[in-house]
Motif scaffolding. Structure first.
Motif, PDB file in Angstrom:
ATOM      1  N   LEU A  34      33.929  52.043  24.300  1.00 57.50           N
ATOM      2  CA  LEU A  34      33.492  52.515  25.614  1.00 57.50           C
ATOM      3  C   LEU A  34      32.644  51.450  26.315  1.00 57.50           C
ATOM      4  O   LEU A  34      32.710  51.304  27.542  1.00 57.50           O
ATOM      5  N   VAL A  35      31.861  50.718  25.543  1.00 61.64           N
ATOM      6  CA  VAL A  35      31.071  49.629  26.116  1.00 61.64           C
ATOM      7  C   VAL A  35      32.002  48.527  26.631  1.00 61.64           C
ATOM      8  O   VAL A  35      31.790  47.964  27.710  1.00 61.64           O
ATOM      9  N   LYS A  36      33.059  48.216  25.883  1.00 58.79           N
ATOM     10  CA  LYS A  36      34.022  47.212  26.337  1.00 58.79           C
ATOM     11  C   LYS A  36      34.743  47.664  27.606  1.00 58.79           C
ATOM     12  O   LYS A  36      35.046  46.857  28.483  1.00 58.79           O
ATOM     13  N   ASN A  37      35.012  48.982  27.711  1.00 51.77           N
ATOM     14  CA  ASN A  37      35.634  49.501  28.932  1.00 51.77           C
ATOM     15  C   ASN A  37      34.726  49.259  30.139  1.00 51.77           C
ATOM     16  O   ASN A  37      35.194  48.976  31.245  1.00 51.77           O
ATOM     17  N   ALA A  38      33.406  49.390  29.916  1.00 50.91           N
ATOM     18  CA  ALA A  38      32.457  49.136  30.998  1.00 50.91           C
ATOM     19  C   ALA A  38      32.509  47.670  31.423  1.00 50.91           C
ATOM     20  O   ALA A  38      32.412  47.346  32.613  1.00 50.91           O
ATOM     21  N   TYR A  39      32.670  46.787  30.451  1.00 53.17           N
ATOM     22  CA  TYR A  39      32.818  45.365  30.772  1.00 53.17           C
ATOM     23  C   TYR A  39      34.055  45.138  31.633  1.00 53.17           C
ATOM     24  O   TYR A  39      34.017  44.424  32.634  1.00 53.17           O
ATOM     25  N   ASP A  40      35.173  45.759  31.234  1.00 50.85           N
ATOM     26  CA  ASP A  40      36.410  45.614  32.011  1.00 50.85           C
ATOM     27  C   ASP A  40      36.259  46.163  33.425  1.00 50.85           C
ATOM     28  O   ASP A  40      36.957  45.727  34.350  1.00 50.85           O
ATOM     29  N   ALA A  41      35.342  47.138  33.592  1.00 49.85           N
ATOM     30  CA  ALA A  41      35.112  47.726  34.913  1.00 49.85           C
ATOM     31  C   ALA A  41      34.132  46.898  35.739  1.00 49.85           C
ATOM     32  O   ALA A  41      33.639  47.359  36.775  1.00 49.85           O
ATOM     33  N   ASP A  42      33.834  45.681  35.266  1.00 52.24           N
ATOM     34  CA  ASP A  42      32.968  44.747  35.984  1.00 52.24           C
ATOM     35  C   ASP A  42      31.518  45.210  36.053  1.00 52.24           C
ATOM     36  O   ASP A  42      30.788  44.865  36.994  1.00 52.24           O
ATOM     37  N   ALA A  43      31.099  45.986  35.059  1.00 51.92           N
ATOM     38  CA  ALA A  43      29.709  46.451  35.027  1.00 51.92           C
ATOM     39  C   ALA A  43      28.770  45.299  34.684  1.00 51.92           C
ATOM     40  O   ALA A  43      29.132  44.367  33.968  1.00 51.92           O
ATOM     41  N   SER A  44      27.548  45.384  35.208  1.00 49.76           N
ATOM     42  CA  SER A  44      26.496  44.445  34.820  1.00 49.76           C
ATOM     43  C   SER A  44      25.655  45.029  33.694  1.00 49.76           C
ATOM     44  O   SER A  44      25.145  44.297  32.849  1.00 49.76           O
ATOM     45  N   LYS A  45      25.531  46.368  33.709  1.00 49.26           N
ATOM     46  CA  LYS A  45      24.726  47.053  32.692  1.00 49.26           C
ATOM     47  C   LYS A  45      25.483  48.282  32.203  1.00 49.26           C
ATOM     48  O   LYS A  45      26.155  48.960  32.970  1.00 49.26           O
ATOM     49  N   VAL A  46      25.357  48.529  30.921  1.00 50.93           N
ATOM     50  CA  VAL A  46      25.883  49.768  30.347  1.00 50.93           C
ATOM     51  C   VAL A  46      24.816  50.310  29.401  1.00 50.93           C
ATOM     52  O   VAL A  46      24.222  49.557  28.624  1.00 50.93           O
ATOM     53  N   GLU A  47      24.560  51.583  29.521  1.00 46.91           N
ATOM     54  CA  GLU A  47      23.502  52.220  28.735  1.00 46.91           C
ATOM     55  C   GLU A  47      24.115  53.329  27.890  1.00 46.91           C
ATOM     56  O   GLU A  47      24.806  54.208  28.409  1.00 46.91           O
TER      57      GLU A  47
END
Length: 716
Positions: A34-47
């Motif tokens: 799920l954290v990697k999915n956030a990276y793919d979504a161009d996120a700067s931060k994931v909590e």
């Protein structure tokens, strides 16, 4: 009239749940996805937040500030399992606004949410869009027989979570399947989440940060040691880069408090990258299978070697946990605990970790096994913290498995492993130089502990038993063990180094490996018995030589001719020209006293080294530059000598280093070949020498290594 038949597959509603369970190994790995999915979504931060720890109703929440999804994206992509939009994006090299290529490509990562719990709520918002809320209740979903009948609740509303100009995605997972989260599991999850962006400076991404919150027990992840600070305490640091043409590395020993070994740095630029041979390749005389690709037969890496892989770099920090050295370093428990959790070599692509390389259960480079086989030189995972870095754009041949546990082990992956093992070989070699000096300073100079032949012999017993060969094989193995013990006692009684036992293992190593292969695949009693008898003859040969029974008058011409005949196939296979005046009809007879069999083994070892290093200098198999000279010098200083010269790169080390046991520049070599040859010549009352080209009469073309096997004058 033919009835109307529905010819479509009809997946059951529980299929997605099963896929999530089977494709995602653990809850920790599911969160990591799920954290990697956030990276793919161009996120700067994931909590990531785990709440309710210690209760019967814990929950997991993952929130990112990425691009989010519109209703159309949710409906047409997120709800379509195995959608290929990321794969197409990767093929077109289409990067996001932050310059990222997708880490996932199979459209299966979203199944992670189904791995974690039964109740799932997703709130997401794209730019200039309404907020989309998706609710999935797996209890209701699997109540339906078929997936096509199970509907997902979707609501479009004014923004409540991502207000103003905010975008992103929130996943709330409850009714967790794993309700008990221990302190150890949480700390491992913390390490896993925070390791998605590396602590290593070279690959760290400053545009992506992942954090873990555990509000009920914040002390569990507080006061954890800062990896970057602990890495500074490592006595050894090593970095490398390889672009397919140039290999560069920097080795640094910073010293150990209280030990007078000076710090030192060694840097090599634009050198060849030597890679280890395959475990079984077509250079093995017993190999009868399909030849591996030519890129995997090479002993040096080149542009073809990195096809589908791209440029590779790495950074390694190495500690020493031996009691006396660890005591000098201080805070032994802190460092040991850190290494227990972080030891290993990870892989990062575009600065984002590829799981599960570097985990306790994944010895992907086989370092621990190599350490057992060569205890004085290997790097075990529990003392090294390192990374290998790749470029996502340049490594399409390295494909992640659907279960997200490493790369598919195809031919490209095997080349990748070979390159990494070759790249860290200078680290192992140079570190052993420092460790040897440290042992001397601490008064711990002793022969390196080597693997006994008892271990491979015991393994052969097991395989023999499995193949109903014990009745024939065990008596021979009993004799081998008896001779081994007897020889050990004689070596100790005569004052010869205990390390000499290692040469026995070195010489039977390939025979043992072939024996394993023969007995595992197609055990034939006659062949197996013959191989075991050869091992026994080797021990008998050493035994007789120690008793001075095996030395007889030997015509050096016959010895060289036998060596030529044994290696004729290898010369032809590797396109090696042999210049051998000693076997010509008019060559004079030169007789010495020596052990024919063991001296033949010494010559074969030297030929083996020559072929390897000529393959390194002349990597093109069609090259006409590979040649070996074998001649006899009757007037050599001290007694007649066999002179062996080649057209390789020559020696870089002093003679004392060349014959030191376990010292080698060959990746994954044992470092016993020249030591063995030296020992045999000493037992022959001769010497193994490394003369200068000006001291021997060899053709001018042979500008590489020159070795002389010098024998004592035969007493009449």
């Amino acid at each position: 009239m033919q009835a109307d038949i529905d010819r479509r597959f009809r997946p059951r509603a529980r299929l997605l749940q099963h896929l999530g369970d089977q494709l995602i190994g653990t809850p920790r790995l599911a969160v990591f996805e799920l954290v990697k999915n956030a990276y793919d979504a161009d996120a700067s931060k994931v909590e990531v937040e785990i709440a309710g720890i210690g209760t019967k109703t814990p929950t997991i929440r993952v929130t990112d500030d990425g691009t989010g999804m519109s209703l159309e994206t949710v409906r047409d992509i997120w709800l379509v399992i195995a959608h290929d939009h990321k794969e197409r994006q990767l093929e077109k090299k289409k990067r996001t606004a932050k310059g990222r290529l997708p880490l996932g490509s199979k459209g299966l990562g979203r199944l992670s949410v189904h791995k974690l719990g039964n109740q799932i709520r997703m709130v997401t918002r794209a730019e200039n869009s309404q907020e989309v809320v998706v609710d999935i209740d797996w209890n209701k979903m699997i109540a339906h027989e078929f997936l096509s009948d199970a509907e997902v609740d979707i609501e479009v509303r004014d923004p409540e979570v991502f207000t103003g100009k905010q975008t992103g995605t929130l996943l709330q997972i409850s009714e967790l399947r794993e309700k008990r989260w221990t302190r150890g599991e949480v700390r491992r999850l913390y390490r896993q989440i925070t390791s998605i962006s590396s602590p290593f400076g070279q690959v760290e991404r400053d545009d992506f940060q992942a954090t873990l919150l555990v509000p009920d027990v914040p002390q569990w992840i507080e006061r954890l040691p800062d990896p970057s600070e602990l890495l500074k305490r490592a006595p050894w640091k090593y970095t490398f880069e390889f672009d397919g043409e140039n290999f560069s590395y920097h080795y640094s020993f910073s010293g150990i408090p209280g030990i007078q070994r000076k710090a030192r740095d060694l840097e090599e630029n634009v050198v060849s990258l030597l890679v280890p041979p395959l475990e079984v390749d077509d250079d093995d005389p017993l190999f009868s299978g399909k030849s591996p690709p030519s890129t995997m037969r090479k002993v040096i890496a080149d542009l073809h070697s990195i096809e589908g892989i791209g440029p590779i770099s790495g950074e390694f920090y190495v500690f020493d946990l031996t009691p006396r050295i660890a005591k000098q370093m201080g805070e032994t428990k802190l460092i040991k605990d850190f290494l227990d959790e972080n030891g290993g070599i990870r892989v990062y692509r575009d600065g984002i970790r590829v799981y599960d390389y570097g985990e306790r259960s994944n010895d992907w480079l086989g370092l621990d096994l190599k350490r057992v086989n060569n205890p004085t030189r290997g790097l075990s995972r529990n003392i090294v913290v390192g990374h290998v870095s790749l470029d996502q754009d340049s490594s399409p041949g390295l494909v992640e498995k659907s279960n997200r546990e490493g790369f598919i082990e195809n031919e490209t992956y095997e080349r990748f492993r070979q390159i990494v093992l070759g790249a860290i070989d200078p680290l192992q070699r140079e570190r052993e130089v420092d460790r040897k000096a440290i042992r001397e300073l601490l008064g711990e100079v002793q022969d390196p502990e080597v693997q006994s032949i008892m271990e491979p012999v015991s393994k052969i017993r097991v395989i023999a038993s499995k193949n109903n060969l014990s009745g024939k094989i065990d008596p021979l193995l009993d004799r081998i063990e008896h001779e081994y013990v007897e020889m050990k006692n004689r070596l100790l009684a005569t004052g010869i180094s205990g390390t000499s036992l290692a040469v026995v293992f070195h010489e039977i190593e390939q025979g043992v490996r072939s024996l394993y292969k023969n007995m595992e695949s197609h055990p034939e009693l006659e062949a197996v018995t013959s191989q075991v008898e050869e091992m026994m003859k080797l021990l008998d040969g050493f035994s007789d030589l120690l008793r001075k029974k095996d030395r007889k008058p030997v015509d050096l011409r016959k010895l060289i001719k036998r060596a030529r005949d044994l290696n004729r196939i290898r010369f032809r296979h590797h396109n090696v020209k042999l210049v051998c005046p000693a076997v010509e009809e008019d060559a004079p007879e030169v007789t010495v006293s020596c052990s024919f069999g063991l001296t033949l083994g010494a010559i074969t070892n030297i030929i083996d080294n020559a072929i390897y290093w000529m393959r390194a200098k002349w990597p093109n198999e069609e090259s006409s530059g590979r040649a070996i000279y074998i001649g006899i010098d009757e007037d050599f200083d001290g007694g007649p000598a066999i002179i062996i010269a080649d057209t390789g790169p020559g020696f870089r080390d002093a003679p004392s280093e060349l014959v030191r046991p376990f010292y080698t520049r060959r990746p994954e070599g044992m470092g016993m070949g020249l030591y063995y040859a030296n020992m045999v010549m000493e037992l022959n009352d001769g010497a193994l020498l490394f003369p200068d080209h000006s001291q021997v009469d060899v053709p001018d073309d042979f500008e590489g290594a020159v070795i002389a096997l010098q024998f004592a004058e035969l007493k009449v």
